[in-house]
Design a protein around this motif. Sequence first.
Motif, mmCIF file in Angstrom:
data_model
loop_
_atom_site.group_PDB
_atom_site.id
_atom_site.type_symbol
_atom_site.label_atom_id
_atom_site.label_comp_id
_atom_site.label_asym_id
_atom_site.label_seq_id
_atom_site.Cartn_x
_atom_site.Cartn_y
_atom_site.Cartn_z
ATOM 1 N N SER A 33 26.318 25.260 50.634
ATOM 2 C CA SER A 33 26.763 24.275 49.642
ATOM 3 C C SER A 33 26.914 22.883 50.241
ATOM 4 C CB SER A 33 28.098 24.709 49.032
ATOM 5 O OG SER A 33 29.109 24.675 50.025
ATOM 6 N N GLY A 34 27.107 22.809 51.548
ATOM 7 C CA GLY A 34 27.255 21.515 52.216
ATOM 8 C C GLY A 34 28.655 20.944 52.179
ATOM 9 N N VAL A 35 29.618 21.688 51.672
ATOM 10 C CA VAL A 35 30.994 21.194 51.598
ATOM 11 C C VAL A 35 31.511 20.846 52.995
ATOM 12 C CG1 VAL A 35 33.376 21.821 51.011
ATOM 13 C CG2 VAL A 35 31.517 22.360 49.430
ATOM 14 N N CYS A 36 31.268 21.684 53.959
ATOM 15 C CA CYS A 36 31.741 21.418 55.323
ATOM 16 C C CYS A 36 31.071 20.175 55.910
ATOM 17 C CB CYS A 36 31.518 22.622 56.227
ATOM 18 S SG CYS A 36 29.794 23.138 56.390
ATOM 19 N N LEU A 37 29.785 19.999 55.619
ATOM 20 C CA LEU A 37 29.044 18.846 56.134
ATOM 21 C C LEU A 37 29.634 17.542 55.621
ATOM 22 C CD1 LEU A 37 25.418 20.163 55.571
ATOM 23 C CD2 LEU A 37 26.796 20.346 57.641
ATOM 24 N N ARG A 38 29.980 17.525 54.346
ATOM 25 C CA ARG A 38 30.560 16.319 53.748
ATOM 26 C C ARG A 38 32.018 16.137 54.156
ATOM 27 N NH1 ARG A 38 27.417 18.555 49.893
ATOM 28 N NH2 ARG A 38 29.140 19.474 48.721
ATOM 29 N N ALA A 39 32.725 17.232 54.359
ATOM 30 C CA ALA A 39 34.151 17.161 54.694
ATOM 31 C C ALA A 39 34.390 16.636 56.107
ATOM 32 C CB ALA A 39 34.804 18.525 54.534
ATOM 33 N N PRO A 41 31.711 15.523 58.989
ATOM 34 C CA PRO A 41 30.411 15.375 59.650
ATOM 35 C C PRO A 41 30.442 15.382 61.187
ATOM 36 C CG PRO A 41 30.653 13.765 57.883
ATOM 37 C CD PRO A 41 31.976 14.452 58.032
ATOM 38 N N PRO A 42 31.505 14.899 61.827
ATOM 39 C CA PRO A 42 31.505 14.971 63.298
ATOM 40 C C PRO A 42 31.532 16.406 63.844
ATOM 41 C CG PRO A 42 33.096 13.346 62.548
ATOM 42 C CD PRO A 42 32.647 14.129 61.339
ATOM 43 N N VAL A 43 31.999 17.338 63.024
ATOM 44 C CA VAL A 43 32.074 18.741 63.450
ATOM 45 C C VAL A 43 30.877 19.535 62.938
ATOM 46 C CG1 VAL A 43 33.411 20.888 63.290
ATOM 47 C CG2 VAL A 43 34.579 18.703 63.624
ATOM 48 N N PHE A 44 30.522 19.356 61.671
ATOM 49 C CA PHE A 44 29.455 20.131 61.040
ATOM 50 C C PHE A 44 28.247 19.235 60.784
ATOM 51 C CE2 PHE A 44 33.573 21.899 59.733
ATOM 52 C CZ PHE A 44 33.463 23.178 60.241
ATOM 53 N N ASN A 45 27.145 19.494 61.493
ATOM 54 C CA ASN A 45 25.953 18.649 61.391
ATOM 55 C C ASN A 45 24.719 19.528 61.626
ATOM 56 O OD1 ASN A 45 23.790 16.905 61.766
ATOM 57 N ND2 ASN A 45 24.990 15.418 62.933
ATOM 58 N N PRO A 50 24.119 23.157 69.059
ATOM 59 C CA PRO A 50 24.546 23.941 67.915
ATOM 60 C C PRO A 50 25.056 23.029 66.801
ATOM 61 C CG PRO A 50 26.175 24.105 69.655
ATOM 62 C CD PRO A 50 25.022 23.325 70.212
ATOM 63 N N TRP A 51 24.991 23.499 65.582
ATOM 64 C CA TRP A 51 25.327 22.661 64.430
ATOM 65 C C TRP A 51 26.824 22.464 64.242
ATOM 66 C CZ3 TRP A 51 27.732 23.900 59.718
ATOM 67 C CH2 TRP A 51 28.075 25.248 59.557
ATOM 68 N N VAL A 52 27.642 23.233 64.951
ATOM 69 C CA VAL A 52 29.099 23.069 64.913
ATOM 70 C C VAL A 52 29.559 22.527 66.257
ATOM 71 C CG1 VAL A 52 31.317 24.240 64.655
ATOM 72 C CG2 VAL A 52 29.365 24.975 63.288
ATOM 73 N N ASP A 53 30.242 21.379 66.218
ATOM 74 C CA ASP A 53 30.833 20.776 67.423
ATOM 75 C C ASP A 53 32.346 20.819 67.265
ATOM 76 O OD1 ASP A 53 31.716 19.358 69.583
ATOM 77 O OD2 ASP A 53 30.826 17.456 68.967
ATOM 78 N N PRO A 54 32.990 21.846 67.792
ATOM 79 C CA PRO A 54 34.421 21.999 67.580
ATOM 80 C C PRO A 54 35.253 20.895 68.222
ATOM 81 C CG PRO A 54 33.634 23.590 69.170
ATOM 82 C CD PRO A 54 32.421 22.912 68.608
ATOM 83 N N ASP A 55 34.658 20.100 69.098
ATOM 84 C CA ASP A 55 35.401 19.003 69.716
ATOM 85 C C ASP A 55 35.264 17.699 68.933
ATOM 86 O OD1 ASP A 55 36.382 20.555 71.846
ATOM 87 O OD2 ASP A 55 34.446 20.412 72.834
ATOM 88 N N GLY A 56 34.643 17.762 67.747
ATOM 89 C CA GLY A 56 34.418 16.569 66.951
ATOM 90 C C GLY A 56 35.607 16.098 66.138
ATOM 91 N N GLU A 63 40.709 22.776 60.426
ATOM 92 C CA GLU A 63 41.277 23.835 59.596
ATOM 93 C C GLU A 63 41.172 23.481 58.108
ATOM 94 O OE1 GLU A 63 44.735 26.801 60.652
ATOM 95 O OE2 GLU A 63 45.547 24.852 60.082
ATOM 96 N N ALA A 64 41.381 22.224 57.749
ATOM 97 C CA ALA A 64 41.275 21.797 56.355
ATOM 98 C C ALA A 64 39.833 21.904 55.857
ATOM 99 C CB ALA A 64 41.790 20.370 56.199
ATOM 100 N N ALA A 65 38.873 21.498 56.676
ATOM 101 C CA ALA A 65 37.463 21.580 56.291
ATOM 102 C C ALA A 65 37.027 23.034 56.129
ATOM 103 C CB ALA A 65 36.584 20.869 57.314
ATOM 104 N N VAL A 66 37.460 23.890 57.021
ATOM 105 C CA VAL A 66 37.131 25.316 56.947
ATOM 106 C C VAL A 66 37.722 25.935 55.677
ATOM 107 C CG1 VAL A 66 37.630 27.547 58.037
ATOM 108 C CG2 VAL A 66 36.778 25.642 59.417
ATOM 109 N N ALA A 67 38.943 25.544 55.333
ATOM 110 C CA ALA A 67 39.605 26.087 54.145
ATOM 111 C C ALA A 67 38.880 25.692 52.858
ATOM 112 C CB ALA A 67 41.054 25.617 54.085
#
Length: 84
Positions: A33-39, A41-45, A50-56, A63-67
């Motif tokens: 759906s792209g919700v995480c990408l929009r919520a 972008p420094p983490v989900f790209n 890898p497309w997830v950068d947990p240090d972003g 936690e809010a973006a994941v929820a």
Amino acid sequence: MSRRDYVHTETAQDGTAAGGIVIHWDSETCIHSGVCLRALPPVFNVRRRPWVDPDGAETDAIEAAVAACPSGALASTRFSAGET
């Protein structure tokens, strides 16, 4: 289930590990759906590997973006210093 985990570790002011968050992603559940990408972008790209950068971002923001994930493909687990 095809699941990948990404770990974000926060550092305390004295330089020691202060805990953090593990981001869990289930590719079979993801509806893209792209919700995480929009919520967050420094983490989900998806243009990055890898497309997830947990240090972003900070743990609370991750936690809010994941929820906000509508399919439940993203989950998170907080941990304290010394746990993983």
